[in-house]
Design an enzyme around this catalytic site. Structure first.
Site, PDB file in Angstrom:
ATOM      1  N   CYS A  37      46.324  52.681  34.951  1.00 24.12           N
ATOM      2  CA  CYS A  37      45.612  53.760  34.328  1.00 24.12           C
ATOM      3  C   CYS A  37      45.968  54.002  32.890  1.00 24.12           C
ATOM      4  O   CYS A  37      46.672  53.257  32.273  1.00 24.12           O
ATOM      5  CB  CYS A  37      45.952  55.016  35.092  1.00 24.12           C
ATOM      6  SG  CYS A  37      47.438  54.814  36.060  1.00 24.12           S
ATOM      7  N   ASN A  85      51.797  55.060  34.818  1.00 24.60           N
ATOM      8  CA  ASN A  85      50.874  53.948  34.641  1.00 24.60           C
ATOM      9  C   ASN A  85      51.671  52.698  34.964  1.00 24.60           C
ATOM     10  O   ASN A  85      52.597  52.344  34.250  1.00 24.60           O
ATOM     11  CB  ASN A  85      50.366  53.907  33.200  1.00 24.60           C
ATOM     12  CG  ASN A  85      49.537  52.662  32.919  1.00 24.60           C
ATOM     13  OD1 ASN A  85      49.174  51.936  33.837  1.00 24.60           O
ATOM     14  ND2 ASN A  85      49.254  52.433  31.652  1.00 24.60           N
ATOM     15  N   GLY A  86      51.321  52.043  36.072  1.00 21.56           N
ATOM     16  CA  GLY A  86      52.075  50.855  36.460  1.00 21.56           C
ATOM     17  C   GLY A  86      52.116  50.743  37.963  1.00 21.56           C
ATOM     18  O   GLY A  86      51.245  51.248  38.663  1.00 21.56           O
ATOM     19  N   MET A 123      50.169  17.987  44.304  1.00 17.73           N
ATOM     20  CA  MET A 123      49.046  17.783  45.222  1.00 17.73           C
ATOM     21  C   MET A 123      49.094  18.682  46.451  1.00 17.73           C
ATOM     22  O   MET A 123      48.588  18.334  47.509  1.00 17.73           O
ATOM     23  CB  MET A 123      48.934  16.318  45.663  1.00 17.73           C
ATOM     24  CG  MET A 123      48.578  15.363  44.547  1.00 17.73           C
ATOM     25  SD  MET A 123      47.028  15.745  43.711  1.00 17.73           S
ATOM     26  CE  MET A 123      45.821  15.347  44.968  1.00 17.73           C
ATOM     27  N   GLU A 168      42.926  24.569  32.217  1.00 13.40           N
ATOM     28  CA  GLU A 168      43.438  25.441  31.169  1.00 13.40           C
ATOM     29  C   GLU A 168      43.836  24.715  29.893  1.00 13.40           C
ATOM     30  O   GLU A 168      44.475  25.295  29.041  1.00 13.40           O
ATOM     31  CB  GLU A 168      44.602  26.269  31.696  1.00 13.40           C
ATOM     32  CG  GLU A 168      45.893  25.519  31.882  1.00 13.40           C
ATOM     33  CD  GLU A 168      47.077  26.476  31.943  1.00 13.40           C
ATOM     34  OE1 GLU A 168      47.822  26.416  32.916  1.00 13.40           O
ATOM     35  OE2 GLU A 168      47.237  27.269  31.004  1.00 13.40           O
ATOM     36  N   LYS A 212      51.020  27.434  42.795  1.00 11.31           N
ATOM     37  CA  LYS A 212      52.178  28.213  42.355  1.00 11.31           C
ATOM     38  C   LYS A 212      51.745  29.599  41.924  1.00 11.31           C
ATOM     39  O   LYS A 212      51.903  29.960  40.759  1.00 11.31           O
ATOM     40  CB  LYS A 212      52.899  27.499  41.215  1.00 11.31           C
ATOM     41  CG  LYS A 212      51.957  26.971  40.152  1.00 11.31           C
ATOM     42  CD  LYS A 212      52.674  26.236  39.050  1.00 11.31           C
ATOM     43  CE  LYS A 212      51.644  25.513  38.193  1.00 11.31           C
ATOM     44  NZ  LYS A 212      52.206  24.649  37.207  1.00 11.31           N
TER      45      LYS A 212
END
Lengths: 458, 1502
Positions: free
Chosen positions: B27, B255-256, B502, B911, B962
């Protein structure tokens, strides 16, 4: 590990052809420790070990390659011998190029890991270091097993069963232990002492051998079955497949090889020698290769091999063909015997047909296209078929398959209670490694069987 | 909307996968305080205005109106209430008043009356007087339907204190707790006391922040005056609305997220046993449990903070005790502060997780930050004496000229006002003040260190152990040669964990036919979206493995009793240390055996567990401080209770008995050899673990020479180091920094243990499909034990097969040699028949995945095949999932892209960026442009151009291989080409951070989605998550953040390289994740707004159709596509030695690549054809018809005989979709609101159409986000990359800019901001220029002020930023090419940087240049402190020694001065000769040899 990207494939030194044809000694040297570790370290340690998948024994090849690469030879031997009773034999005579090495992931482009040579090195080191000891059981079970046949299947089964603590008796019609490993395979591939070393270990472990014992003749199957809690038939297949050519005078390969091997073992001079003769061998399998190379060593004037398909479709090991060629053998591909003439064979030229996926291509004759070659001695190596055991053993109730092999269920049990069969006599002529595999499997089945039953009164 | 949302939710919670406990929120938060302590109306008004300016940090429900909640906490306006009392005819003069703000059940009048009676009774019982109830005026029309449905009756009760009461507030607290207990005892829901205080009052509710005063007109009354205000706007992941979850709570607004909640709650139960405080007059028992069941994380923290402050802790100290800063590795801290923190740590394990907190106890008003500084908190102090703290600068507007200081809270920082004293305390002053309160230094002296006890003892080498028994014990404990050689010994040899690739294609432990160690049933949890994972390597300084034994002091007391503890540095204990400990504590240590007679089966096991907990309890009651659970003595007769089970049984029993705090649990076990086992043991409650058999195995290996010339001590220390780092990593992926908070938290999901077993021994752990119970465990233990001890064959350990396939006695793998061969032959020959053989061979395998236990309900009359939609339609739903160029060879990467484009489907770039040459089709028509462009935490190659080349932008929050971890591309894979695409240096390794540094919470994700939708006005935005328990609520949050697509990845798939413990033990099957996401999205009426995609080991048509039935619309086939291209599952992708040229950058190996576009297309076509056949057989004509039709599935296998149950009905449960279909009906994309750029685009016509240079000017506010991004999009679309001058379009802005100012700003745009800016300035900067300086009216000294927020220049690839002032945390994180000059920054500056030049003309925070592998930084440091702040792992710092580099630096400072008139720059340049000696030059170690010009002229000459 994974050094295939920067280490070239290498084999142990091989004696030069000119030298090796003068004797019957093994032609391949052993790796040295560095060469062994270096070559083992080429392994890619695959997530899926295709070498293992294509090994009949499902040896944990990547694992003992890694251990060998790390210099942990004792553990390597432990792992290797955990799935294989005679790794030094497989290392010598397995057609690796069709099994493990032929399916090695790096084969295409880098040359496979030289698995067989590493296996041999590991086991020879184990023998040299005294790590190989007789498989003494921890305790006796009181059960007794009779095994007919002292070939690889019988010996592997005997080893496994003895370790479990059963009394094991092996009966063989020959005077020596080893079956085709002793009388079929020439020394230059598998030196006799290698087999005899194993024989001694088995004897040390307490396995009893009864040689020159011909079931159905000197002893009866019935007596064996009465005397043991279970009996295993592991006779192998010895009957030469016939050459379908009229009036031939060709000699079956086995007769030729046994005669030669006996000489190598110090028995009398061979009844049949190729010395000075123009020899023609018919067939393309490993037995044919054994014959041509034996003939070379006996001093044949010339040796020619006839095979009805081409080199690519050879059933035998490509290495063996290469060895034979180096030793001066001439290969006539797409050639089948058509007729026999005095000191000559008339050869029919063949062509290959297209085929279904996967299988070998068939060969058909090219009508009218024949030629002749000179031949003083013709040897056929067209494969082996089972002998008629129900008759031979005088046990008509023994059920066979249409191929003449013995019919068994999933537990290797024949139609008769307590009577098991395994090895070539069940699966048909095959490799030593398959015989070892069947020997191990049938031993497990027999163990379950006898442990589930009461001890027979002694 | 139907009014039975709650009953639908309850049904789904009972039968489906939804769990209300999984909800998360985050928030905007803020506070305003009068430093003089005097109330003002202005504060209330400013707070209300502040709330109006954070609407973008909240979310709106599916009804478009219901907000997630907002509220305000104010001083009690006595005048206002006095008038009310007088109005009802009473005279309150001279009375001390209190007001309770109370939510009462609205519809159940009986319950309402009961509540009123309880409230009144308890007030009177304490001896106070009641002035009556006041119905709070509300305007219900302004709030949403869902909010209105659940709206409580809102009333206030007005109380007059009994004269003579000394501490009215404490009594009110006790009254409130009594009321709560009494109401709970009556099982009444919907009752909640927002506040009950004589000092303050809270108005809150389920509405949007801007509706606060509309809903509560009270607040508009001018008599509402206050000396402080705390305000909060909530963004909940889920939409299950709840009024009481709105914040602020009684003490704080937050907030958290508290990541360690479960452990904290458990330990709180133990702390309660120690409670004792004079202020409660012996009523402590009435106050427990401090944390009621079903309390949110913030609610729980609030409750504990409340009782601590009531017991007399100053509020700032309570914050330090519960949310302490990291201190043990901070060299600059004073000893007094360290002593203070050390004592705080001894009182309580930290409540760990991202936190920006605003809190008050009526005396103090404070704002504080967690140890990592993971949430923003900007501070402003005004000339007229206000302290303003808020999530964003500019939220509470203040005239520039009125500002005397602008700052921010860094990690662990606090700022506070003591209202009584009328004094402001900055961080340092506040901590000095607290440190001086008690003789902490004396107390700390009492702490005993384990090292002192151990003394000089060291591990002694043993002669080769008795091989046979060692092996037998190894076998009994489930060791294999693989575990030993591939997992355990590498740790001893290298101090690191082993890496694999893999994915995991082995069965879940519960489905396996092999023995599987007990820890295999536990799956690691991890952070995604709602809080960030931490980088335990690069940010080691905030992590702690310090383990404290024996802190059993009174939780409510502040005295030296808390320092009677023993301190160990790691929870991994070696044998000689345990011996020393045993000698030292002698009678205080009790050994308890975990052995039992293995032949006694289930009954014996149960009895052994019973005896175990009884003995543990007895020993503890008899005064044992240390319980050693030991499995020593395993033999043919005796096996051990699985140690994890034993520990959890003891832990949960001692917690229930409130004894846990009295005794530490030490574990001596054979079963722990890998990091996952260690993590599960600690998570189950073990204080320390002695991995006895692992240690013995290492000793044996050492004795036999396997560890070469390593000393035994070194080998054991290496092992401990690897285990410790592995544990840190597992904690860090959950966002947990401190092991004491992780302990006992069971931060796992169990898959395959029976519900009854879990409920009994692992309370609070999710086990959604049940599985084996004690009976099954006993059976399996016996089988394993007999195999170990009945050994007549070889003595060798089993070879294994869990990591790499092995034929004999190895674990089953989904990809086998035969199936690979079949598939490759099928796609090569184009034979569908062969493909069917492949598919049949997969179906014939023993169960591996949950879907293998399911089958279709076939239709009585199948649909004719020709009526089923064609493969062309079906194939479009297939994806070649994200595999980066870097992981894959260019050949493989392009082949996938071309193939997928050719069939109208999409591939994902991964990525690593993608070359611009691929954005246009080739001459032959092949299109190698990946349709989906990924945005991952590394932001490699993420430029404006890259983002605009996509049809879909995917935010990869986590990946199956991962989840919760970052990655590293090893140097040898960074070729020239890879370096070009990633904007880095060839041959230099690249690090991806675990989190996106611009996504620490759900509102941050919303912001990134917003940014991406600005830079690419057409592309869909998808968010990739990994399956885990609770993913449903996360998915709901993601949907509310306006994503268009959500990808649920399974644990199994994934091609990426990562530590084996992550590949194998993190994340859940996609079947569970997908079903949960689908159910919860449907429940919340969000399903039709988003598309669901799944991946993770999908191979055949059967997999696809099952995924469809469980709710997925799109399907990604990764491994299968690789296999089609020739992959042989060698699993050495991380070694760059892929023998088939797929996952390698090696030129020679790339030539081996044998994959073709046709093979990939064949695969996709075959799978699609099989899908058609299955659709026909279940009576469907299209995929759309069957999405979410889990009723067409049935469970056909309930696992093996010895299981209690294996129940997939929770997966098959269906949520009510209401009026919407079960699949996405989203036409285009979910649009986001416009920002200033809409206006700018109109105004910039000249520049865009006629290519003229223009200048535009605007006033800006914090609500205007991503300014310049949409404009960049237009510029990139219109002009070639280098066509424009830097200042083609100049934007002159004035004010406080919203988040993401200049995100992806393109070359040709120049932003000049007069004022300040918030987080994410210059995110992904793509060539643009940003210049920020204070407004001319400002009287501040720029270099002392914070002018830009956190995470500035994240992922920037080129461009320039000049800011005259300081930046927040993580400045220039992952910068790969932008240049910048700033005047100071927070912690973690230049983290992971790979390019660009950064100049800091002032102090940096700690951990500067962590993981920096490229670029250059210059730091001005007159005080000489900088070396302490540098992370020396990857970079070096030296004084300037090169004329060339000095020239570079000077030119940048000159430019800075020119553009910003920075006084600091002026000052430095004025005496450059002297000032330049104050600079440090920071250079990555890997770059030293690669620099064109070396750092030192001297070296060059030498």
């Amino acid at each position: 590990m994974l050094r295939f990207v920067d280490t070239e494939q290498d084999y142990p030194a091989q004696r030069a052809a000119a030298e090796r044809v003068r004797d019957f000694k093994e032609i391949n040297a052993l790796f040295g420790p560095e060469g062994d570790a270096e070559q083992a370290a080429r392994c890619s340690q695959c997530g899926i070990p295709f070498c293992q998948i294509h090994c009949p024994l499902q040896n944990n090849i990547p694992d003992w390659l890694r251990l060998a690469a790390e210099g942990r030879l004792r553990e390597a031997y432990e792992v290797s011998s955990a799935t294989n009773n005679f790794p030094e034999i497989c290392g010598r005579i397995c057609p690796q190029d069709r099994l493990c090495e032929g399916n090695c992931v790096i084969e295409n482009g880098f040359g496979s890991v030289t698995i067989g040579a590493v296996e041999k090195y590991i086991t020879e080191t184990a023998f040299a270091e005294g790590w190989v000891v007789a498989g003494q059981p921890k305790q006796e079970t009181g059960r007794s097993i009779g095994i007919i046949g002292a070939g690889p299947a019988g010996l592997a089964a005997a080893d496994m069963l003895r370790r479990k603590g059963h009394a094991v008796h092996i009966y063989d019609r020959y005077d020596r232990v080893g079956g085709l490993m002793i009388y079929g395979i020439p020394n230059f591939k598998l030196d006799k002492h290698v087999v005899q070393r194993r024989e001694k270990l088995l004897r040390d472990a307490g396995v009893q051998f009864h040689l020159c014992a011909q079931v159905g003749d000197t002893i009866t199957l019935e007596a064996l079955r009465l005397g043991h809690d279970a009996v295993l038939i592991a006779t192998g297949v010895y009957k030469a497949r016939a050459l379908e050519v009229a009036n031939h005078n060709a000699l079956p390969a086995l007769d030729y090889l046994i005669s030669s091997n006996k000489q190598g073992l110090g028995d009398d001079a061979p009844a049949i020698s190729a010395e000075g003769k123009r020899v023609v061998v018919i067939g393309g399998g490993d037995t044919a290769m054994d014959c041509v190379r034996t003939a070379v060593r006996q001093g044949a004037a010339s040796v020619t091999c006839l095979y009805r398909r081409d080199r690519a479709n050879m059933p035998g090991s490509a290495h063996e063909v290469q060895n034979a060629e180096e030793e001066g053998v001439v290969f006539n591909w797409l050639s089948a015997p058509h007729a026999f003439h005095a000191a000559q064979v008339e050869v029919q030229r063949m062509r290959l047909t297209s085929t279904e996926m996967g299988g070998r291509q068939n060969a058909v004759a090219i009508p009218g296209d024949t030629y002749r070659i000179d031949a003083d001695l013709v040897i056929t190596a067209l494969g082996f078929e089972p002998e008629d055991l129900p008759t031979l053993f005088n046990t008509p109730e023994l059920v066979c398959t249409p191929h003449g092999t013995i019919a068994v269920d999933r537990n290797f049990q024949t139609a008769l209670p307590g009577l098991f069969a395994a090895g070539d006599i069940v699966r048909g002529a095959s490799l030593v490694v398959w015989a070892i595999k069947e020997g191990r499997d049938v031993a497990a089945a027999i163990h379950r069987y006898v442990m589930a039953s009461k001890v027979k009164a002694a | 909307m139907s009014n039975d949302f709650y009953s639908r939710a309850a049904t789904l919670a009972a039968e489906g996968l939804y769990s209300p406990a999984d909800e998360h929120d985050a928030c905007g938060v803020g506070l305003i305080a009068a430093i003089d302590g005097k109330p003002r109306r202005e504060i209330v008004e400013k707070a209300i205005e502040g709330l109006r300016n954070v609407w973008h940090r909240g979310a709106v429900d599916a009804d478009g109106k219901t907000g997630d909640g907002a509220g305000i906490h104010l001083q009690l306006p006595h005048a206002f209430f006095r008038e009310h009392i007088e109005a009802i005819g009473k005279n309150p003069k001279g009375q001390v008043l209190a007001v309770g703000m109370i939510f009462l059940p609205k519809k159940n009048f009986t319950a309402q009356e009961h509540c009123r009676a309880i409230v009144e009774t308890e007030i009177l019982r304490m001896g106070h007087r009641i002035h009556g109830w006041r119905q709070v005026p509300v305007v219900s029309q302004v709030i949403g339907d869902i909010a209105n449905e659940s709206r409580p009756e809102i009333e206030q009760i007005i109380i007059a204190a009994n004269t003579g009461t000394e501490d009215f507030e404490t009594e009110l607290y006790i009254i409130r707790r009594r009321i709560e207990k009494a109401v709970r005892a009556r099982a009444i829901n919907d009752f909640y006391i927002c506040s009950l205080s004589s000092r303050s009052i809270i108005y809150k509710g389920l509405f949007k922040a801007e509706q606060l005063t509309e809903f509560y007109p009270d607040l508009n009354d001018p008599r509402f005056i206050s000396n402080f205000a705390i305000f909060h706007q909530r963004f909940s992941t889920n939409t299950a609305p709840a009024w009481h979850l709105a914040q602020p709570f009684r003490m704080l607004a937050h907030n958290g997220e508290i990541n360690t909640l479960k452990g904290n709650v458990n330990f709180m139960r133990s702390h309660e046993a120690t409670f004792g405080s004079p202020v409660f007059h012996g009523l402590e028992e009435e106050l427990v449990p401090v944390i009621p069941d079903n309390t949110s994380d913030t609610g729980a923290l609030d409750a504990v903070m409340e009782i601590l402050t009531r017991a007399g802790r100053a509020l700032p100290l309570a914050k330090l005790i519960l949310v302490p800063p990291a201190w043990s590795m901070m060299p600059e801290l004073s000893q007094a502060h360290k002593d203070l923190y050390s004592c705080c740590n001894s009182i309580s394990e930290p409540w760990d997780g991202p936190a920006a907190i605003a809190a008050t106890d009526g005396q103090w008003v404070i704002a504080g930050m967690d140890r990592n500084g993971l949430r923003p908190m900007r501070t402003t102090i005004t000339r007229d004496g206000l302290l303003i703290c808020a999530s964003e600068s500019g939220m509470v507007p203040v005239e520039e000229a009125d500002i005397v200081a602008r700052g921010r809270l860094g990690p662990g920082d606090m700022v506070g006002v003591h209202l009584g004293e009328g004094k402001l305390y900055h961080d340092r002053e506040l901590k000095d003040y607290l440190a001086a309160e008690q003789p902490y230094g004396d107390w700390v002296q009492k702490i005993v260190n384990l090292k002192d006890i151990v003394g000089d003892a060291a591990p002694e080498p043993v002669s080769a152990a008795d091989g046979t028994t060692l092996r037998q014990r190894q076998k009994a404990a489930g060791y294999t040669m693989e575990e030993l050689d591939a997992i355990l010994l590498p740790m001893a040899a290298t101090a690191k964990e082993a890496i694999g690739s893999m994915g995991d294609d082995t069965p879940l432990a519960v489905l396996s036919a092999q023995h599987r160690p007990f820890h295999h049933f536990f799956r690691q949890n991890f952070s995604q979206v709602t809080n960030p994972p931490i980088d335990s390597l690069r940010e080691r300084r905030v992590m702690s493995l310090y383990t404290r034994f024996g802190n059993d002091g009174n939780f409510l007391a502040l005295d030296k009793s808390h320092s009677k503890i023993l301190l160990a540095e790691s929870p991994v204990l070696l044998g000689y240390e345990l011996q020393a400990l045993t000698r030292h504590f002698d009678k205080r240590i009790t050994y308890i055996s975990t052995l039992f007679d293995v032949h006694t089966g289930e009954a014996g096991l149960r009895e052994a567990l019973q005896q175990l907990v009884t003995r543990a309890e007895e020993a503890t009651r008899a005064g044992a401080s240390f319980l050693v659970l030991s499995d020593r003595g395993v033999d043919a007769q005796h096996a051990t209770i699985p140690m994890i089970l034993a520990v959890s049984a003891v832990q949960s029993h001692l917690v229930r008995q409130k004894l846990r705090k009295k005794a530490s649990i030490i574990v001596r076990t054979s079963e722990c050899y890998d990091v996952h086992a260690l993590a599960v043991l600690i998570g189950a409650g073990a204080t320390v673990v002695h991995p006895a058999l692992a240690e013995e195995s290492i000793r044996a290996a050492h004795a036999s020479g396997l560890l070469k010339d390593l000393s035994l001590t070194q080998a054991l220390e290496n092992y401990r180091e690897a285990m410790s780092l592995g544990l840190l990593k597992i904690m860090a992926k959950m966002g947990i920094s401190v092991v004491s908070s992780y302990r006992g938290g069971l931060n796992f999901e169990v898959i395959g243990l029976s519900r009854a077993l879990v409920a009994e021994f692992f309370p609070g752990l999710p086990s959604r499909i049940s599985g084996i119970g004690l009976a099954g465990i006993a059976t399996r233990l016996q089988a394993q034990h007999e195999a170990a001890f009945d050994d007549t064959g070889s003595e060798a350990l089993p070879v294994g097969g869990f990591y790499r396939a092995r034929a004999a006695r190895g674990e089953q793998h989904g990809w086998a040699g035969e199936s690979i061969h079949l598939l490759q032959t099928a796609v090569t020959k184009g034979s569908y028949q062969l493909y069917r053989t492949f598919s049949a061979s997969i179906a014939a395998l023993p169960p591996i995945h949950l879907r293998d236990l399911l089958d279709f309900k076939f239709a009585a009359t199948p649909v004719p095949l020709e009526e089923v939609e064609p493969i062309t339609e079906i194939r479009k739903r297939f994806i070649a999932p994200a595999m980066s160029l870097g992981a894959l060879s260019p050949e493989a990467h392009e082949t996938l892209a071309i193939a997928m484009n050719r069939i109208g489907a999409q591939s994902n770039s991964g990525e690593g960026g993608e070359g611009a040459e691929r954005y246009q089709p080739r001459d032959n028509g092949d299109n190698a442009n990946s349709g989906i462009k990924q945005v991952a935490s590394g932001r490699f190659g993420v430029t404006a151009q890259y983002l605009m080349s996509a049809r879909e932008l995917q935010i990869k929050v986590a990946q199956g291989a991962k989840p919760g971890e970052g990655g590293q591309l090893p140097a040898f894979k960074v070729t020239v080409e890879i370096a070009r695409l990633r904007h880095s240096t060839p041959g230099v390794s690249l690090i991806s951070p675990p989190p996106h540094h611009d996504i620490y919470s759900i509102e941050d994700l919303a912001q990134l989605i917003y940014d991406l939708k600005q830079i690419n006005p057409q592309a869909l935005v998808s968010v990739k998550l990994v399956a885990q328990a609770g993913i449903g609520t996360i998915a709901a949050g993601v949907a509310k953040a306006l994503a268009d697509k959500i990808v649920i990845a399974g644990h199994s798939g994934g091609t990426g390289a990562s530590p084996w413990s992550s590949v194998k033990f993190a994340g859940a099957p996609w079947e569970m994740g997908l079903a949960e996401a689908n159910q919860v999205l449907t429940l919340n009426r969000l399903r039709h707004r988003v598309t669901l995609q799944t991946d993770g080991g999908l191979k055949t048509g059967r997999d696809i159709v099952i995924a469809a039935l469980l709710g997925a619309e799109e399907y990604a086939l990764g491994t299968a596509a690789l296999v089609a291209m020739g992959c042989l599952m060698v699993r050495q992708c991380h070694s760059n030695t892929c023998p088939v040229g797929i996952t390698t950058q090696d030129e020679m190996l790339r030539k081996k690549f044998d994959g073709t576009v046709e093979k990939v297309i064949n695969l996709m076509s075959f799978v699609a054809e099989e899908v058609r056949e299955i659709l026909a057989s279940i009576g469907a004509r299209s995929i759309d018809e069957v999405i979410g039709r889990s009723d067409l599935l049935r469970q056909v296998n309930r696992g093996s005989e010895d299981m209690d149950d294996l129940d997939l009905n929770t997966l098959l449960s269906q949520a009510d979709p209401g009026p919407h279909p079960r699949h996405s009906t989203r036409g285009v994309r979910n649009e986001v609101p416009d920002t200033l750029d809409r206006q700018m685009l109109e105004d910039a016509t000249g520049a865009l159409e006629r290519t003229e240079k223009i200048q535009l000017a605007y006033n800006v506010r914090n609500t205007m986000r991503a300014i310049g991004t949409r404009l960049s999009s237009a510029v990139v679309a219109r002009f070639a990359p280098d066509a424009l001058m830097e200042d083609h379009i100049t934007l002159r802005l004035r004010g406080s800019a919203g988040q993401s100012l200049g995100a992806f700003l393109a070359r040709g745009i120049r932003v000049e901001l007069l004022g300040d800016a918030n987080d994410y300035v210059g995110k992904g900067l793509s060539g643009g220029t940003i210049i920020i300086r204070p407004r001319p009216s400002s009287t501040l000294v720029p270099q002392e002020q914070t002018i830009i927020g956190n995470t500035v220049l994240y992922g920037a690839t080129s461009g320039l930023l000049l800011a005259s002032g300081q930046a927040g945390e993580r400045f220039a994180v992952r910068n790969s090419g932008a240049d910048a000059v700033i005047e100071g920054c927070g912690s973690n500056g230049c983290e992971y940087m790979t390019g660009g030049t950064v100049v800091v003309l002032g102090d940096t925070g700690y951990n500067f240049a962590a993981g920096m592998t490229g670029g250059m930084a210059f730091v001005y440091d007159a005080g000489g402190n900088f070396p302490l702040r540098l992370n020396e792992e990857t970079a070096i710092a030296q004084r300037l020694a090169s004329g060339y580099w000095m020239g570079v630096l000077k030119a940048m400072i000159e430019r800075h001065y020119q553009e910003t008139s920075s006084p600091m720059a002026d000052q430095i340049l004025a005496s450059w000769e002297w000032q330049s000696t104050h600079f440090w030059q920071v250079c990555p170690k890997e770059m030293l040899a690669r620099l064109a010009v070396p750092l030192s002229d001297a070296r060059e000459q030498a």
